[in-house]
Design an enzyme around this catalytic site. Sequence first.
Site, PDB file in Angstrom:
ATOM      1  N   CYS A 107     -16.785 -40.715 -76.154  1.00 42.96           N
ATOM      2  CA  CYS A 107     -17.776 -40.513 -75.096  1.00 42.96           C
ATOM      3  C   CYS A 107     -18.260 -41.875 -74.610  1.00 42.96           C
ATOM      4  CB  CYS A 107     -18.945 -39.697 -75.643  1.00 42.96           C
ATOM      5  SG  CYS A 107     -20.261 -39.405 -74.452  1.00 42.96           S
ATOM      6  N   HIS A 149     -16.404 -30.735 -72.750  1.00 45.02           N
ATOM      7  CA  HIS A 149     -17.139 -31.927 -73.183  1.00 45.02           C
ATOM      8  C   HIS A 149     -18.209 -32.301 -72.159  1.00 45.02           C
ATOM      9  CE1 HIS A 149     -17.365 -36.053 -75.097  1.00 45.02           C
ATOM     10  NE2 HIS A 149     -17.885 -36.296 -73.902  1.00 45.02           N
ATOM     11  N   GLU A 150     -17.817 -32.325 -70.874  1.00 43.43           N
ATOM     12  CA  GLU A 150     -18.781 -32.694 -69.821  1.00 43.43           C
ATOM     13  C   GLU A 150     -19.844 -31.605 -69.639  1.00 43.43           C
ATOM     14  OE1 GLU A 150     -18.832 -35.692 -68.856  1.00 43.43           O
ATOM     15  OE2 GLU A 150     -16.899 -36.147 -69.768  1.00 43.43           O
ATOM     16  N   HIS A 153     -22.701 -31.990 -71.881  1.00 43.59           N
ATOM     17  CA  HIS A 153     -23.677 -32.987 -71.438  1.00 43.59           C
ATOM     18  C   HIS A 153     -24.788 -32.371 -70.590  1.00 43.59           C
ATOM     19  CE1 HIS A 153     -22.431 -36.892 -72.880  1.00 43.59           C
ATOM     20  NE2 HIS A 153     -21.180 -36.715 -72.481  1.00 43.59           N
TER      21      HIS A 153
END
Length: 198
Positions: A107, A149-150, A153
């Site tokens: 990351c 993954h994004e 966030h």
Amino acid sequence: MILPIVAYGDPVLKVEGVEIDKDYEGLSELLDNMWETMYNARGVGLAAPQIGKSIRLFIVDASPFAEDDEEGEPDPKAEGLENFKKVFINPIIEEEEGEEWAFEEGCLSIPTIREEVYRKEKITITYFDENFDFHEETYDGYAARIIQHEYDHIEGVLFTDHLSILKKRLLTKKLTNISKGNVDVDYRMKFPVTKRKK
């Protein structure tokens, strides 16, 4: 403009993002800056919280995954990623399905650390693109992985949150050093302000 990427330990990375509408001020410029920032840091994805904005927006360019490996063998998980460049606004992962598989994730907000994370192999996601056109799409392989993954966030979740308690404990010193700015990176970062003792 290349923006500083927010480092691990900043509270903005743990906040759930809010939805935006097509009149969000400076959206086009923000996207341009995000692309420039992501490419400068050689990332394949960047979410708004990583540049200090708690909004439901992230960008992805998975094309580096489409390059053949050292043996020149095409990776089936990278199929169709040659031109996979997308903007996701107000996304919702509607479904995650299939077997969980492990992949070593990193990351931009947590440089120098890479760890295996297990995620479901297939997702269905709804989102708006940069023109506020609505899409519902299904992805698998690396595309699904990068999106997951994004997406984490904008939910206030980091890949380290998926690790075991033991693994997190082993990383404590490295993570503390990152939050203090004691890390060697070749792109702009913004580190949490450490409170001075009185």
